[in-house]
Enzyme design. Sequence first.
Site: not given
Length: 447
Positions: A65, A95, A179, A237, A284, A311, A315, A330
């Site tokens: 993050r 990301n 992904h 994944h 996801n 993965d 959050h 997530g």
Amino acid sequence: MNPILIKNAQIVNEGKIRRGDVLIQDDRIAEVSDSISVKSANTKVIDADGCYLVPGMIDDQVHFREPGLTHKATIATESKAAVAGGITSYIEMPNTFPQATTIDLLEDKFKIASETSWANYSFMFGGTNDNLEEILKVDENKVAGLKLFLGSSTGNMLVDDPDILEEIFSKTKLLISAHCEDEATIRENMAKYTAKYGEDIPIEMHPLIRSEEACYISSSKAIELAKKTGARLHVFHVSTEKETHLFSNKKPLSEKKITAEVCVHHLWFTDEDYKTKGTSIKWNPAVKTQKDKDGLWKALNDDRIDVIATDHAPHTMDEKNNVYTKAPSGGPLVQHALDALFEMHHKGYISVEKLVEKTAHNPAILFQIKDRGYIKKGYKADLVLVNPQSPWTVNKENIAYKCGWSPFEGTTFKSRVTHTFVNGILVYENGKYPNASQPERLTFNRS
């Protein structure tokens, strides 16, 4: 650094378990033997009787993050949680904000890690519909690989132009990690359930929205494209039994052009757990059925699936405690992944030897990581001691993640990571961090 001698351990390496000793000198494994005598007065001796000594887990997919989302996590907080969980090296995803889709932005992340990480590190470069020129500048010997989102992602990272996708596959020498979820299928399913429920869709619908079909369509297309172009493809994944039949176990891993990863949450949870866990297990791709879980374990054990990862994607609880359409996907996993896998070993799902193969040996082979992933003389001393009979329960007080919660809260594990060594330094010991870590940027044998 004073030498460290680990004695009487059950050493797990290359498909075998042997009782013996390991001597650490500086940042390397200096000796592995049935018995090693103390050679100097300043040697630190650790009696590992009853414990497994395993190579540190190399987690090939995490989201820490930083930069831009540091209210959720940072490289410092999550890598510290990772070493508490026996993860000594990680590969982090692009990301973030800004996204790591240029060389300069990627190097900014390497700089942060060099100053704050507790574990060894590398990063994926992010592909988009319009950065092929930048992708081709990436030095494959300095970066773990290229990450492509073929299902929805943050910002502009969804690569959905088939012509551009084929051009990327054809031209890059980088290992492509993907992904795979079909965006058109997901949008159609989402429209159907939104029309029925509005924004407050029951969480149990998540694996029907991000469905088996969505996963299979995307994975099969990516594999078809890799075969057509000769690209090196690693599918992240995998979450369905159906997808496992797309992969082969016919070649040695070092010769495979198409490989697969499974994550801890897809090996642990099923759709039955949505009733009690709610959006805390919204990922996801989605956690799916018992049949899917069983199929993933089968493919993992027969070597169609090559790697286990986390993965890790934290959050805040406030963010997760929203209605379905607003709750992000997530969850945090690095601190508990290895203990959870040992729990599955206790339940008969996997041998300790196979567990080590999938979490340490195979990531090192697959990404061609230099001098890590094994307990061998001359290799970096990234080592973990696991006590297989030391029960503990996950609760708020012992969670290390910045977000402060875990999908495993209330779970009692039989096994416990007791010691973690990163480059020969004891950085974690029984809930404490006795020494500052000196992690390194991962290097690769690709030339």
